[in-house]
Scaffold this active site. Structure first.
Site, short mmCIF file in Angstrom:
data_model
loop_
_atom_site.label_atom_id
_atom_site.label_comp_id
_atom_site.label_asym_id
_atom_site.label_seq_id
_atom_site.Cartn_x
_atom_site.Cartn_y
_atom_site.Cartn_z
N GLN A 282 11.94 34.93 -12.09
CA GLN A 282 12.51 33.56 -11.71
C GLN A 282 12.36 32.67 -10.00
OE1 GLN A 282 16.68 33.75 -9.73
NE2 GLN A 282 17.23 33.20 -11.85
N GLU B 138 0.64 -0.93 -0.34
CA GLU B 138 -0.02 -0.33 -0.01
C GLU B 138 1.38 1.11 -0.45
OE1 GLU B 138 -3.55 -0.48 1.85
OE2 GLU B 138 -3.28 2.07 2.87
N ARG C 91 -0.21 33.87 -18.51
CA ARG C 91 -0.30 35.23 -17.15
C ARG C 91 1.05 36.37 -17.68
NH1 ARG C 91 -3.98 38.39 -15.09
NH2 ARG C 91 -4.12 38.77 -12.62
#
Ligand SMILES: Cc1cc2nc3c(=O)[nH]c(=O)nc-3n(C[C@H](O)[C@H](O)[C@H](O)COP(=O)(O)OP(=O)(O)OC[C@H]3O[C@@H](n4cnc5c(N)ncnc54)[C@H](O)[C@@H]3O)c2cc1C
Length: 381
Positions: free
Chosen positions: A281, A244, A270
Site C-alpha cells: 500500500q 507565464e 519489481r
C-alpha cells in the site's frame, strides 16, 4: 460545462507526442553534464512551429488557441524529457513573444514577431536584479530619455535565454523617485552597444536552458523600442506574468504523466518479499497521489487557458496554477526516486535530474511563497 477535448486539441497533443518521440530524444545525461543550451533541440522545436504556437499566422505563428497551445506543450513534455529545452521555449513564448503581440506597436510586431514566432530569433525577459527579486518594484536599472533615445544603465540577473537571446524585454525605471510608477519595459536587441550578455551561470537543474546575467552600460536604444507607455511597466509585467504563471508549466503535466507511467511499470515489475512492490500500500498510494496531483494540476491549468481564451482576467488563478503545478511536479519527481529505491538515486536512470529540473519551478516566475502571498491578498488577507 463541457470537459471534452475538441478534435483540434486532441490532434495537436497527438502530433506533439509523435514529433517529440521522433525528433526530441537526446542523450540527456551528457547534455545535462555539459550544461549548455540545446541549440539543436531549439531548431527542431522551431521546425514544429512551437516558437510561435499562440501567435497569429500573419506574424509567422501557428495561431493555436491557448488550450490547444497547452495541449501541444503537454504533449511535448510527455515525450521529450529535456525539461530545460521546454523551459527555454516557455520563457521565449510567455515573457517575450506574447508580450510583444499584446503590447507592441504595429512596427514592433512587424520587426520582431516573424523571427520570434518562427524560432529564427530567441526571446527572454530581464526583470530580476541582484538587489530586486520578489520585490520587483525595487529595481535599480534606469532608463534616461535623451532625445529620440533612452540610455539604459544597470544589471540584471537570472535572465533565461539571456546568453543566447536575440531580443529581450528589459524592465527599468524612468524615474526612481516614482517607485513602481516609474517602471517601463524596453525591447533590447543582442547587438545593441552597451548590452553585455554575460556567460550562462551553472545551475542545479534545467541545465540545457541558458540562464545568465546581463549588464547595461550606457546602452542607447531608440525611443521606438519602448514597449508600452512610460510608467506602464508594472502593469505590463503583471499581465505577462499572468500568462507565464498559468502556462509555463504545461510541459510539466506531460513530464508528470511520463514519470507516473514509468513508476507504475516499475511497481508492477519489481518483486520484493515475493510480490510486486505495487502490491504494498505504501507504494500504490504514492501512485494514487501522483495521479491525483496530475489530474488536479491539469484541471487547473486548462481552466486557466479557457478563462484567458474568453478574455477574462485570471491573475489569482494563474498564481494557483503556478503554485499547484510546481509543487506537484516536485513531489511527483521526489516520490519517483523513492519508489525506484537505490536506482532512483543514480544519474543514469535520469530520475534525479527530474527532481533538479522540477525544483526550479518553485522559484522562477515568482516563488511559491510569493504565489501564496498573491492568493492571500486576493482573499482579502
Ligand atoms: C531557473 C530560473 C530562471 C529564471 N528566469 C528569470 C528570467 O528569465 N527573468 C527574470 O527576470 N528572472 C528570472 N528568474 C528569477 C526569479 O524570478 C527570482 O529568482 C524569483 O523571483 C525570486 O527572487 P530572488 O531569487 O531574488 O529571491 P528573494 O526575493 O530574495 O527571496 C528569497 C526567499 O524569500 C522569500 N520571500 C521573498 N519575499 C517574500 C514575501 N513577501 N513573503 C514570503 N516570502 C518571501 C522567497 O519566496 C524566497 O524563498 C529565474 C530564476 C530561476 C531560478
Amino acid at each position: 460545462m463541457d470537459f471534452a477535448w475538441t478534435p483540434d486539441e486532441r490532434r495537436m497533443k497527438t502530433a506533439a507526442v509523435a514529433f517529440a518521440r521522433e525528433r526530441l530524444v537526446f542523450d540527456l545525461v551528457t547534455l545535462d553534464a555539459q550544461g549548455s543550451f540545446n541549440q539543436e533541440g531549439w531548431k527542431r522545436l522551431a521546425s514544429f512551429g512551437a516558437a510561435g504556437f499562440p501567435i497569429p499566422r500573419r506574424y509567422g505563428g501557428s495561431e493555436l488557441s491557448l488550450s490547444v497551445t497547452a495541449q501541444a506543450l503537454e504533449g511535448l513534455g510527455y515525450a521529450c524529457a529535456d525539461n530545460g529545452l521546454l523551459f527555454a521555449l516557455g520563457a521565449h513564448l510567455w515573457a517575450c513573444t506574447l508580450p510583444i503581440l499584446m503590447f507592441g506597436t504595429e512596427a514592433q510586431k512587424e520587426r520582431y514577431l516573424p523571427g520570434l514566432a518562427r524560432g529564427k530569433l530567441m526571446g527572454g525577459h530581464a526583470m530580476t536584479e541582484p538587489e530586486a527579486g520578489s520585490d520587483v518594484a525595487a529595481l535599480r536599472t534606469t532608463a534616461t530619455r535623451k532625445g529620440d533615445t533612452y540610455v539604459l544603465q544597470g544589471r540584471k540577473a537570472f535572465v533565461t535565454n539571456g546568453p543566447v537571446a536575440d531580443v529581450l524585454v528589459v524592465f527599468a525605471t524612468v524615474d526612481p523617485s516614482r517607485g513602481s510608477e516609474g517602471l517601463t519595459a524596453f525591447l533590447v536587441e543582442k547587438r545593441q552597444p552597451g548590452l553585455h550578455l554575460d556567460r550562462a551561470v551553472p545551475k542545479m537543474g534545467l541545465r540545457t536552458a541558458s540562464v545568465g546575467e546581463l549588464r547595461l552600460e550606457a546602452c542607447v536604444i531608440p525611443a521606438t523600442n519602448r514597449l508600452g507607455e512610460e510608467g506602464a511597466g508594472l502593469t505590463l509585467f503583471s499581465q505577462m506574468m499572468e500568462y507565464e504563471r498559468g502556462l509555463i508549466l504545461a510541459p510539466a503535466l506531460g513530464a508528470m504523466e511520463r514519470t507516473m507511467e514509468r513508476c507504475i511499470r516499475r511497481a508492477r515489475e519489481r518483486q520484493q518479499f515475493g510480490k510486486a512492490i505495487g502490491g504494498f500500500q505504501a507504494i500504490s498510494h504514492k501512485l494514487v497521489e501522483m495521479k491525483l496531483r496530475l489530474e488536479t494540476a491539469r484541471g487547473m491549468l486548462y481552466r486557466f487557458a479557457w478563462l484567458k481564451q474568453q478574455g477574462r482576467s485570471a491573475m489569482f488563478e494563474a498564481s494557483l496554477v503556478k503554485l499547484h503545478v510546481s509543487e506537484s511536479w516536485v513531489q511527483t519527481s521526489l516520490d519517483a526516486v523513492q519508489l525506484h529505491g537505490g536506482l532512483g538515486y543514480l544519474t543514469e536512470t535520469e530520475l534525479e535530474r527530474e527532481v533538479r529540473d522540477a525544483l526550479g519551478s518553485r522559484l522562477y516566475s515568482g516563488t511559491s511563497e510569493l504565489q501564496r502571498e498573491l492568493v492571500a491578498r486576493s482573499m482579502g488577507l
